[in-house]
Design an enzyme around this catalytic site. Structure first.
Site: not given
Length: 715
Positions: A480, A644, A646
């Protein structure tokens, strides 16, 4: 950078966007997948590709009539191509027509509080030969859509089409044309009618509303078509300038000074005075004039109003007791008003209000949900900002999910608050293996629990755990983050999935696939590539459970994002709810039926994101690096995909051996986050440099926003 055609001796080619040569194990995984007999055309490897289970993470695999149960996925709910959409230019277009045009359009959306706004959207073909249901409304409209598409209920929540109850109240979209040709929209939160061009303006599509000295601000329709409310057709003007402009057109059109026009103009003014908006305008203007008169002529005013009450009372009592007054009172008491929804004539304004409230609830109701035998190609709108749109049938429906939200806050508002925000997030959202101690009503009301008993028998004991984990983050690379873009704007971003229940569903089906492969003596290069063939009961069971797990994952993110948003609003807006400026959703690790190179195929994106033209997506870096909001370019050789993230540079165990807590502190400097041994395996140096990864996929996506986290919460 264009892709590289890898020199592998496989039946199907492997195209790579990776910024490094594959090592021997990665090469073997790519060969294993490309050797499967049902693989379609080629395998695509994204820039973040690295070792996974069975197949490389960062691989996109298109297959014919088979799926590998190593991913989690869901189809996107959509509508048949003939479904009509009301657009701000005053025309109702079909979804198929909008998809074929390809350009963005301005549609009507609705906030959870019932406020209707105008926003941009784009239509696309999303599925071919999809199963359908028909929703019948009490206004006679019929809507054909996939069973999983979500309809907006009157309370602002959503319900899938197949789960709609007879009598369910839907969020309505009421519009009509007034006698002057202007489009009116009824605001659901107030019941008041508002001119559509002001809905466009108050949605921010024309920028800040200017002020004209000594004049009211009005909106001019450039093409003189009052129903065309496309932003490019609207222009701010002062009301006096507007009148002067129309007078200047006399030579071109003498109608403006004709007796007919003057008669029409006076009638329009009289009609306007009877409306609430017009009454308020004339009342304000009259009040202003009276106050000016009182100030400029105080003695004359006092003389004029002397004994007003005495004289007025005498005449009022006399009139009310006269036959004419009694007749007028009776007429007012028995005056009929027309219900906009059903056309019924109702006595008195109070009666009309009660009729609407109890008979209609100001909205349409569902009278039938009918499964259909036929299948059709289906379409949907992508509406990044509000995630819903109006149908011409008169209701609002959802578009596709969210995982990042741009908020109306600036960097300076965060000063001195980062630690408190992080602590509140960690208190409100369980991380790692933790569950929710208290289960909120929104979670227990989730409609997916109805279908739990239909899932694989191997997960039936986990219903209570799944219930407690709804709205929890998990561990690993889940996060988050509170971020800032290059303009100092605040973003909320999170990454999570279907938690333990999703993992267990996958394991159950993978085990079934392996058992079937052994029984059939399938010579697979890797048993983790066991697959199900379309038309079998195992395929049908897997596809059903896969959809349920993805629905769980999506709602899990929604629950967390709502808690996250509430926390940020508490610290930056005094707890007042705010409207996001942009919402973005992207799935990864999922399978979907799509159309590529002229054929229908199943596309599995394992650690990859769909990037069709103008698709919004998120490509996050590690906990100390940048992240990117992107738009897809629709590159056909990548099956319209991109990375999606690194991608890992090293394994978790290697990272824990190589780095220390001091390294974590240095590499996350300036970020409010954990800095202990528990997150060493997530250290930025364990991941590929995100800038290099982005450079490798310039042909796949364009960057919309560059983000840098200031708060990061991990499990």
């Amino acid at each position: 950078m264009p892709y590289e055609h890898l020199d592998l001796s496989t039946p199907k080619p492997v195209l790579s966007w990776a910024n490094h040569e594959l090592d021997s194990r990665e090469t073997q995984m790519a060969q294993n997948v490309a050797s499967l007999p049902f693989v379609f055309k080629h395998v695509a490897l994204m820039p973040d590709v690295h070792l996974g289970k069975g197949a490389l993470v960062g691989s996109v695999i298109a297959t014919k009539d088979a799926v590998i149960p190593a991913a989690v996925g869901v189809d996107i709910g959509c509508f048949t191509g003939d479904t009509l959409i009301p657009v701000a230019d005053g025309v109702n277009y079909s979804l198929q027509e909008l998809a074929e045009k390809g350009a963005s359009v301005n549609v009507y959306s609705c906030t959870s509080s019932g406020k209707i706004v105008v926003t941009q959207a784009i239509s696309r073909l999303t599925r071919r030969h999809a199963s359908l249901v028909k929703i019948v409304l009490d206004n006679g409209e019929e809507i054909k859509c996939t069973p999983d598409h979500q309809f907006m209920l009157r309370n602002g929540t959503y319900q899938e089409a197949s789960n709609l109850k007879i009598g369910a109240s839907l969020m309505p979209f009421y519009s009509k044309t007034d006698k002057d040709g202007y489009t009116l929209i009824q605001q659901n939160y107030s019941g008041r009618w508002q001119k559509a061009h002001w809905v466009v303006v108050r949605s921010g599509l024309l920028g800040e509303i200017p002020k004209f000295v000594g004049q009211r601000t009005i909106i001019h329709h450039k093409n003189f078509n009052q129903s065309d409310n496309h932003p490019n057709n609207l222009e701010f003007m002062g009301h006096k300038d507007h009148s002067a402009y129309h007078r200047s057109l006399v030579e071109r059109n003498s109608h403006w000074q004709s007796p007919e026009f003057e008669t029409t103009r006076k009638k329009a003014l009289a009609a306007k005075a009877k409306t609430q908006e017009g009454y308020e305008f004339y009342a304000q203007r009259g009040t202003k004039n009276i106050l000016k008169y009182m100030k400029d002529n105080p003695q004359h005013f006092l003389k004029a109003v002397a004994d007003n009450g005495v004289r007025g009372k005498e005449y009022l009592v006399k009139y009310n007791q006269s036959p004419q007054g009694r007749k007028k009172s009776k007429e007012i008491a028995n005056r009929l008003y027309t219900c906009d929804t059903c056309g019924e004539q109702i006595k008195s304004p109070i009666g009309l209000h009660n009729h609407r409230k109890y008979e209609h609830g100001y909205n349409h109701k569902v009278i039938a949900v009918i499964p259909l035998e036929e299948t059709e190609n289906v379409y949907c709108l992508s509406v990044p900002e509000y995630n819903n749109f109006a149908l011409s049938a008169g209701v609002f429906v959802h578009n596709c999910g969210m995982a990042a939200v741009k908020m109306p806050f600036q960097q300076n508002q965060l000063e001195g608050k980062l630690k408190k925000i992080r602590r509140d997030i960690e208190a409100a959202i369980p991380v790692g293996f933790n569950d929710n101690k208290n289960i909120e009503k929104a979670v227990t009301n989730w409609q997916g629990w109805r279908d739990f008993k239909e899932l694989h028998s191997g997960v039936q004991r986990l219903e209570n755990k799944a219930l407690k984990q709804m709205g929890s983050l998990g561990g690993g690379n889940h996060f988050i983050e509170l971020c800032l873009d290059t303009d100092g704007q605040v973003w909320l971003m999170l990454h999570s999935g279907s938690r333990h229940i999703g993992n267990q569903l996958a394991q159950c089906h993978i085990a079934t696939g392996k058992e079937l492969a052994k029984l059939a003596d399938n010579q697979l290069p890797d048993l983790d590539l066991a697959y199900f063939v379309k038309g079998t009961s195992e395929f049908a069971a897997y596809w059903r459970d896969l959809q349920w797990a993805q629905d769980y994952a999506r709602f899990n993110r929604d629950v967390m994002m709502e808690r996250f948003k509430t926390i940020v609003e508490k610290h930056l807006a005094g707890g007042k709810p705010t409207k996001p400026l942009l919402s973005v959703n992207c799935h990864h690790n999922y399978a979907e039926q799509e159309h590529h190179f002229g054929e229908d195929v199943y596309v599995t994106r394992k650690g990859a994101v769909r990037a069709r033209k103008d698709d919004y997506g998120i490509i996050p870096g590690s906990m100390g690096a940048k992240s990117f909001i992107v738009k897809g370019k629709g590159h056909h050789d990548s099956y319209c995909s991109c990375s999606h993230g690194a991608g890992r540079l090293m394994s978790r165990s290697k990272a824990k051996k190589l780095f220390t807590v001091d390294d974590v502190v240095k590499q996350t400097q300036g970020i409010e986050c954990r800095k202990d041994r528990g997150v060493i395996d997530e250290i930025p140096a364990a991941y590929k440099p995100i800038e290099e990864v982005m450079n490798q996929q310039q042909d796949l996506v364009e960057i919309v926003a560059t983000l840098k986290q200031v708060v990061c919460v991990k499990g």
